[in-house]
Structures are given as C-alpha cells and as structure tokens.
Design a protein around this motif. Structure first.
Motif, PDB file in Angstrom:
ATOM      1  N   SER A 111      31.148  45.486  43.534  1.00 27.23           N
ATOM      2  CA  SER A 111      32.433  44.705  42.798  1.00 27.23           C
ATOM      3  C   SER A 111      32.540  43.569  43.539  1.00 27.23           C
ATOM      4  O   SER A 111      31.964  42.943  44.376  1.00 27.23           O
ATOM      5  CB  SER A 111      33.680  44.884  43.434  1.00 27.23           C
ATOM      6  OG  SER A 111      34.213  45.101  44.809  1.00 27.23           O
ATOM      7  N   PRO A 112      33.249  42.435  42.390  1.00 25.74           N
ATOM      8  CA  PRO A 112      33.660  41.243  43.671  1.00 25.74           C
ATOM      9  C   PRO A 112      34.268  40.969  44.326  1.00 25.74           C
ATOM     10  O   PRO A 112      34.225  39.282  44.997  1.00 25.74           O
ATOM     11  CB  PRO A 112      34.651  40.219  41.991  1.00 25.74           C
ATOM     12  CG  PRO A 112      34.756  41.306  40.141  1.00 25.74           C
ATOM     13  CD  PRO A 112      33.967  42.592  41.330  1.00 25.74           C
ATOM     14  N   GLN A 113      35.020  41.951  44.845  1.00 24.08           N
ATOM     15  CA  GLN A 113      35.991  41.858  45.582  1.00 24.08           C
ATOM     16  C   GLN A 113      34.966  42.998  47.388  1.00 24.08           C
ATOM     17  O   GLN A 113      34.515  44.373  46.736  1.00 24.08           O
ATOM     18  CB  GLN A 113      37.139  42.309  45.310  1.00 24.08           C
ATOM     19  CG  GLN A 113      38.523  43.131  47.337  1.00 24.08           C
ATOM     20  CD  GLN A 113      39.462  42.895  47.022  1.00 24.08           C
ATOM     21  OE1 GLN A 113      39.725  42.802  45.744  1.00 24.08           O
ATOM     22  NE2 GLN A 113      40.117  43.645  47.827  1.00 24.08           N
ATOM     23  N   ASP A 114      35.033  42.025  48.028  1.00 22.52           N
ATOM     24  CA  ASP A 114      34.444  43.554  49.200  1.00 22.52           C
ATOM     25  C   ASP A 114      35.356  44.946  49.561  1.00 22.52           C
ATOM     26  O   ASP A 114      36.422  44.348  50.316  1.00 22.52           O
ATOM     27  CB  ASP A 114      34.202  42.325  50.220  1.00 22.52           C
ATOM     28  CG  ASP A 114      33.058  43.541  51.852  1.00 22.52           C
ATOM     29  OD1 ASP A 114      33.138  44.444  51.566  1.00 22.52           O
ATOM     30  OD2 ASP A 114      32.917  42.241  52.683  1.00 22.52           O
ATOM     31  N   PHE A 115      34.777  46.217  49.027  1.00 26.57           N
ATOM     32  CA  PHE A 115      35.837  47.145  49.536  1.00 26.57           C
ATOM     33  C   PHE A 115      36.297  47.304  51.426  1.00 26.57           C
ATOM     34  O   PHE A 115      36.506  48.527  51.005  1.00 26.57           O
ATOM     35  CB  PHE A 115      35.619  48.308  48.730  1.00 26.57           C
ATOM     36  CG  PHE A 115      35.821  47.878  46.901  1.00 26.57           C
ATOM     37  CD1 PHE A 115      37.393  47.008  47.225  1.00 26.57           C
ATOM     38  CD2 PHE A 115      35.039  48.831  46.609  1.00 26.57           C
ATOM     39  CE1 PHE A 115      37.380  46.545  45.813  1.00 26.57           C
ATOM     40  CE2 PHE A 115      35.465  48.760  44.814  1.00 26.57           C
ATOM     41  CZ  PHE A 115      36.808  47.865  44.572  1.00 26.57           C
ATOM     42  N   TYR A 145      41.682  49.401  42.963  1.00 25.25           N
ATOM     43  CA  TYR A 145      40.976  48.291  43.062  1.00 25.25           C
ATOM     44  C   TYR A 145      39.882  49.183  42.499  1.00 25.25           C
ATOM     45  O   TYR A 145      39.423  47.926  41.492  1.00 25.25           O
ATOM     46  CB  TYR A 145      40.959  47.730  44.298  1.00 25.25           C
ATOM     47  CG  TYR A 145      41.819  47.140  45.140  1.00 25.25           C
ATOM     48  CD1 TYR A 145      41.653  45.868  44.755  1.00 25.25           C
ATOM     49  CD2 TYR A 145      42.113  47.549  46.161  1.00 25.25           C
ATOM     50  CE1 TYR A 145      42.805  44.500  45.154  1.00 25.25           C
ATOM     51  CE2 TYR A 145      43.164  46.866  46.465  1.00 25.25           C
ATOM     52  CZ  TYR A 145      43.431  45.815  46.247  1.00 25.25           C
ATOM     53  OH  TYR A 145      44.827  44.307  46.844  1.00 25.25           O
ATOM     54  N   TYR A 149      38.611  46.521  38.568  1.00 26.05           N
ATOM     55  CA  TYR A 149      37.107  46.391  38.442  1.00 26.05           C
ATOM     56  C   TYR A 149      36.660  47.719  37.873  1.00 26.05           C
ATOM     57  O   TYR A 149      35.480  46.430  37.822  1.00 26.05           O
ATOM     58  CB  TYR A 149      36.499  46.300  39.434  1.00 26.05           C
ATOM     59  CG  TYR A 149      37.206  45.243  40.756  1.00 26.05           C
ATOM     60  CD1 TYR A 149      37.487  43.940  40.435  1.00 26.05           C
ATOM     61  CD2 TYR A 149      37.937  45.099  41.728  1.00 26.05           C
ATOM     62  CE1 TYR A 149      37.884  43.032  41.346  1.00 26.05           C
ATOM     63  CE2 TYR A 149      38.273  44.502  42.636  1.00 26.05           C
ATOM     64  CZ  TYR A 149      38.647  43.043  42.346  1.00 26.05           C
ATOM     65  OH  TYR A 149      38.927  41.477  42.751  1.00 26.05           O
TER      66      TYR A 149
END
Length: 266
Positions: A111-115, A145, A149
């Motif tokens: 994903s564009p975000q680090d989870f 989230y 995404y």
C-alpha cells in the motif's frame, strides 16, 4: 528481539494477534476457523492455496480465510518478518466484503502507507469488556485503511451520495447555521446532481428533508421530555422560538404545546 504475544477472547471480533520475527517458521498445509490477516514488514515468503502459490514481499498483506487450506512459508534466503491478527464473526465478514481480497486472490500488494504502526497500535484483548471493545475498535480502524486502499466493487457501489447527505443532516440538524450548501460541500458532488438524486430517492428536496427531520425530532422531544418550547427550538436548530412554532404548526397542524397536550400519554 521483539516479544511474541497472543490472546483469545469470546464475544469479540478480534481473536488474537502477534508478531513473528524473521526465521524459518512455516505453517500448514491446514485450515483455520478464523480470518488471519498478515502484514509483511521485511523479507519474503510464499502463500500456497489450492488455486495458486503467491510470492510475497515487504509491504504486502495476505489473509487466510476460514476453512481454506493453506501452506505458508518463508524464503530461505530472505525470511519474512510479519505481524498477524485473527478475527471472526458476521461483522468481520461484512468489513472484509468491502476489501478486494478474496479466497481466490487473498493477497494485497504493497500500500502507499506503511501499516506497521497500525499493527503495533493494535492491543491484545483481555478479559475486561473495555479491553475487548478497544481491541475490536483497533481492528476496525486497521481494516478501514484496507478499505481505503483496496476497495472492493461492493464498497465502490456503496458510495451512496443520498445516504451520505441524509446521515449528515441527521447528525447536524441541531445546528441553526446548517444550510443546504453545507450538505453539498460535505457530499462533494455537483449541487443539481445531488438535488435530483435526493428528490428521486426521498420524494423531498434537501431543504424539505432537513425541515421534516427537525420537526420529527421536535415531536419526539415534546413527547419524551419536559423541555420548554424555547429550549426545544434551540435543540432542533431554530434560534427563534416563534418562527419554530410557526414552522411546527404548518407541518403538524398543532402548536408545540397543543401537540404535547394531545399526543402525550397521560
């Protein structure tokens, strides 16, 4: 080395969670009776299902679905490190239906975000009711989230502008400053398009729905509270009690006092 932790609770969505450091741990082939979401922090590994073998790397996720036979194992040269959360129940199924991960393709690309921080934020559910609720809330936050995404086709279809407008009105009707333009700005679609959709679905304009909802709430308060007409008017978004009484009578054929007298149970 990070500590491994685990929990199991009754009556909550979340059932357990943990962290697996980079090593050669593998599992399966076998089945589970819960959903198990895995998020890969570093390294590589593989998920094997009856349909396919999926190579996985850092930033990607995969879900084990209940009763689906799986075998997952690390890459021997670069073993993965991952977090996992287990959950089950109808609410879990509903949330997952909004995410484009399914038994035939149980993998989500990076994903564009680090989870990682979200998985670290998740707290193991304990025996106290507040702990179970907190764990469930953490899971729902995390899955929101994934919904953002990796939205499923169902999630995209459920972007209901009319429902969003109604929910906004029903949450903000008490604000005397609330206007139709506020509703349009919240929904974020072209004004005439929203008005047309709203009228088709509800048979009322946006402004008429706002007034009708305020009057409905006023009727409830008249029957179930001892509020004065002035306080009641403020409670449903009218700063002028006389104007409120005029609008109320036009909608119900009663003044607020008459409505309370006629409809309230003795």
């Amino acid at each position: 080395m990070k500590t491994m932790y685990y929990s199991f609770t009754e009556g909550s969505i979340s059932k357990g969670n943990g962290y697996k450091p980079a090593n050669l741990h593998k599992w399966g082939p076998g089945v589970r009776d819960v959903y198990a979401l895995h998020y890969i922090v570093s390294g590589k590994g593989y998920l094997k299902t009856p349909q396919a073998t999926f190579p996985l790397k850092a930033g990607e996720s995969f879900i084990i679905f209940p009763h689906m036979e799986v075998y997952y194992y690390p890459d021997h040269q670069d073993p993965w490190e991952y977090y996992w959360i287990e959950f089950s129940g109808p609410e879990a199924s509903r949330l997952l239906s909004m995410i484009s991960i399914a038994p035939d393709h149980p993998v989500a690309e990076a994903s564009p975000q680090d989870f990682e921080a979200l998985f670290q934020l998740f707290k193991t559910a304990g025996t106290e009711p507040f702990e179970r609720e907190r764990a469930d809330a953490g899971l729902q936050l995390l899955l929101s989230y994934y919904m953002e995404y990796y939205p499923s086709a169902r999630a995209l279809l459920k972007k209901d502008y009319v429902l969003s407008a109604k929910e906004y009105i029903e949450s903000n009707y008490w604000k005397s400053s609330l206007s139709v333009l506020d509703v349009v700005d919240y929904v974020k679609i072209e004004r005439s398009y929203l008005f047309r959709l709203f009228k088709e679905v509800n048979g009322l304009s946006v402004s008429a729905y706002l007034t009708a909802f305020r009057i409905q709430r006023a009727c409830e308060l008249l029957l179930h509270s001892e509020l004065s007409v002035k306080s009641l008017a403020y409670s449903v978004g009218y700063q002028d009690p006389l104007y409120f009484s005029k609008v109320f009578k036009k909608a119900t054929a009663y003044t607020p006092s008459e409505y309370r007298s006629v409809h309230r149970a003795p």
